[in-house]
Structures are given as C-alpha cells and as structure tokens.
Design an enzyme around this catalytic site. Structure first.
Site, PDB file in Angstrom:
ATOM      1  N   GLU A   1       0.805  -1.214   0.000  1.00 29.15           N
ATOM      2  CA  GLU A   1       0.000   0.000   0.000  1.00 29.15           C
ATOM      3  C   GLU A   1       0.841   1.268   0.000  1.00 29.15           C
ATOM      4  OE1 GLU A   1      -2.538  -3.327   1.070  1.00 29.15           O
ATOM      5  OE2 GLU A   1      -0.610  -2.635   1.890  1.00 29.15           O
TER       6      GLU A   1
ATOM      7  N   HIS B   1     -10.233  -6.281   8.443  1.00 30.57           N
ATOM      8  CA  HIS B   1     -11.148  -6.164   7.313  1.00 30.57           C
ATOM      9  C   HIS B   1     -12.421  -5.399   7.675  1.00 30.57           C
ATOM     10  CE1 HIS B   1      -8.470  -9.379   6.090  1.00 30.57           C
ATOM     11  NE2 HIS B   1      -8.944  -9.325   4.865  1.00 30.57           N
TER      12      HIS B   1
END
Length: 342
Positions: A78, A147
């Site tokens: 990321e 998540h």
C-alpha cells in the site's frame, strides 16, 4: 429514456428521465467508467482490481475495456501504491487508488498524511495532487480482523485531505466523478455494507455538490445526523420513531472534511435536539467534532445536549460480536428518548 421535440423539430433525449436502478457497487463502477471516458489522464491502481475486478467487483471489466496501462494490478504494498500515485500526479495523471480493505490503509498512512496531504502546501499551491484513495470501510459484513475498521477520523483530522463518504448509489456515481475532478487529494470512503444496496441513479445531474450535507428525511422533533452506512440505520430508526409519534429529521453528512454545517444548524434550530450516530469509536471522532460545533453555533436553540451513538472505544470485535458493537435502531431510539426527556 424518452425523447422530446425541440422548436426546430429535432428529437433530443430528455435529461430528466435518465434514471437507472443499480447497486451501489455498480454505480461506483459506472462513475469510474465515465470519468475514464471523459479524461484519458484518469487511471486506476490497486490490488486485484484488474482481471478480478476488485474484491467487491467495483472495477469489474474496466481493465478489459481500458487496458492494462490504465487499470493496473499492483503488488501487495500500500505504501508503494500511494507513493507511485504521488509520482504519477506530479507527472500530470489523475490516479484513483483502491485500498482493498480499510485495515490495509495503515501501511500507507505515512505516505498519505506526511507526504500527500502536505505537498500542495509545501509548494505554496503551485503543485496539485489530484489523487483519489478509495477505501471500503465499516462493518456489517461479518469480516475478520483488519477487514472491518472505521478509520475516517485519522484522515478528517489531517489538513490537506478532503474526506467524503456516499451512502446511496446516486451519490456513489456522482461523488466518485467529482472526487476525481478535484485537484486536491480525496479520501473516498465506501461503506462496505452498502455495496449490494440498490437505488435510483440520476445520470443527468448530481443531487448536490460533493461537499454538501443533505436532508434525506424531513422531521420536526429531533435531528439525526450520520454518514456512510449509518444513514440507512438512522432512516430505520426514524421510521420506528414515527410509529411511536416522534418526528425525526435525518441528515446525511456526506462530506467529513470539509463539513457543510448549514443544513445541520438549520435543522437543529428548528427541532432543538440532535443525535449523531457513527460506526467508529466515539472518542475524538467525526461525531465529536460535529457535536461540539453544533453546541457552539446553535447553543441557544438547543433544548437538550447533543447526544452521540457510536461504536465502543475498543478494537473492532470478532464478526460474531459486531452486532453488539455497531449502533442499531434501538440504540439510536434510546438516545432520541433521552433527548426528548430533557
């Protein structure tokens, strides 16, 4: 879609009837497609967004239709994705990044808050950073650790970033295009639990500008405010309250930074009461900021303190416990009752 006849007899499409019903995720897909068709500088980057179409299929078929040079499957890195996007923006492109899940954004946090958010100010306005960072966020899908998060406050707190969150397919379609058109970096928060929710999308014109809050239900007794997936929960609570004789006005914040306080303050001055609801923990949050501002700017109109309903100040729990963690209509109605009791 229908046609109308102009003064010279030519038939044209009626913009007022360009309405389609589609799921939230498909509305995002359509918005991304339109932005890419309109501007060749727009490109998409992210993990598994190409051939797979993303975990939630938001980018489905876009690589097929626009090619691998405009829809790029990236490594699982990321920080590298954001850093690459910064370089592309400096080179004249308008990158749109997908962070696969909310909890995965933290490896890129330094790039976003230390570099991306500051570059325009560092160059005294001479350098634009037209980057959109799409982040699926929030609960209600029974996911595992990392998540299901609500990291919006970190970014709303950071000067130099715009932060928005649509709650309907129509807003998803228009807000993603408006975010891409912005010359400032935009954190685009997508409530995961809304991806499958269907709604009407007006393809002719947006309902309101990108950073405008919006009244989604009229009422006279209590003002309910929230963002993202919580807006649908507020609407459920308002419907239940109405059955008990209480009229609730519901406002979708839509933009978390900057915040459009006009409709909120007007509503509070009318109802005298306000409840803010969010999935994120309550301490030092978007709800805290909105509540404090309303108390400062509409103090003499209030008949009761501004109340907040939020996730608890703990890490997001395992999936089986999310029902106890996330605000539901009952917790919101309890706050409404407390407000009315003053």
């Amino acid at each position: 879609m229908t046609t109308v006849e102009t003064a010279n007899g030519a038939a044209t499409e009626s913009a007022a009837t360009r309405i389609e019903t589609m799921p939230f995720s498909k509305a995002l897909n359509a918005g991304l497609r339109k932005a890419m068709e309109d501007d060749p500088r727009v490109l998409l980057m992210g993990e598994d967004i190409g051939k797979l179409g993303g975990v939630f299929r938001v980018t489905e078929h876009l690589q097929r239709d626009f090619g691998e040079r405009r829809v790029l499957d990236t490594p699982l890195a990321e920080s590298g994705i954001v850093g690459t996007a910064i370089g592309l923006a400096m080179g004249g492109f308008r990158p749109v990044i997908e962070i696969q899940f909310d909890g995965f954004v933290f490896p890129a946090f330094d790039q976003i808050t230390t570099q991306l958010a500051k570059l325009t100010a560092r160059h005294e306005g001479r350098l634009s950073m037209p980057i959109v960072i799409r982040i699926p966020y929030g609960g209600h899908i029974g996911a595992v650790e990392h998540h299901q998060e609500s990291p919006e406050t970190y970014f709303a707190h950071t000067p130099g970033l715009r932060v928005v969150s649509p709650s309907t397919p129509n807003d998803a379609y228009w807000m993603i295009q408006e975010a891409i058109a912005s010359d400032d970096p935009v954190i685009f928060l997508e409530p995961k639990s809304r991806y499958w929710a269907k709604g009407e999308v007006d393809l002719a014109a947006p309902a309101v500008p990108l950073h405008a809050s919006r009244i989604v239900r009229r009422g006279s007794d209590v003002t309910l405010v929230g963002h993202g997936a919580m807006v649908s929960t507020l609407l459920q609570a308002a419907a239940l309250a109405e059955a008990e004789g209480t009229s609730c006005e519901v406002i979708d914040l839509r933009s978390l930074s900057p915040v459009d306080y006009g409709p909120i303050l007007d509503s509070v001055r009318s109802t005298g009461r306000m409840v803010y609801a969010q999935e994120a923990p309550g301490f030092v949050s978007v709800g805290s900021e909105v509540a404090a501002t309303v108390m400062e700017r509409a103090f003499y109109a209030l008949e009761a303190p501004v109340l907040r309903v939020s996730g608890y100040d703990t890490p997001f729990p395992p999936a089986k416990l999310e029902g106890a963690y996330l605000p539901d209509p009952d917790r919101i109605l309890e706050a409404v009752d407390r407000s009315l009791a003053y």
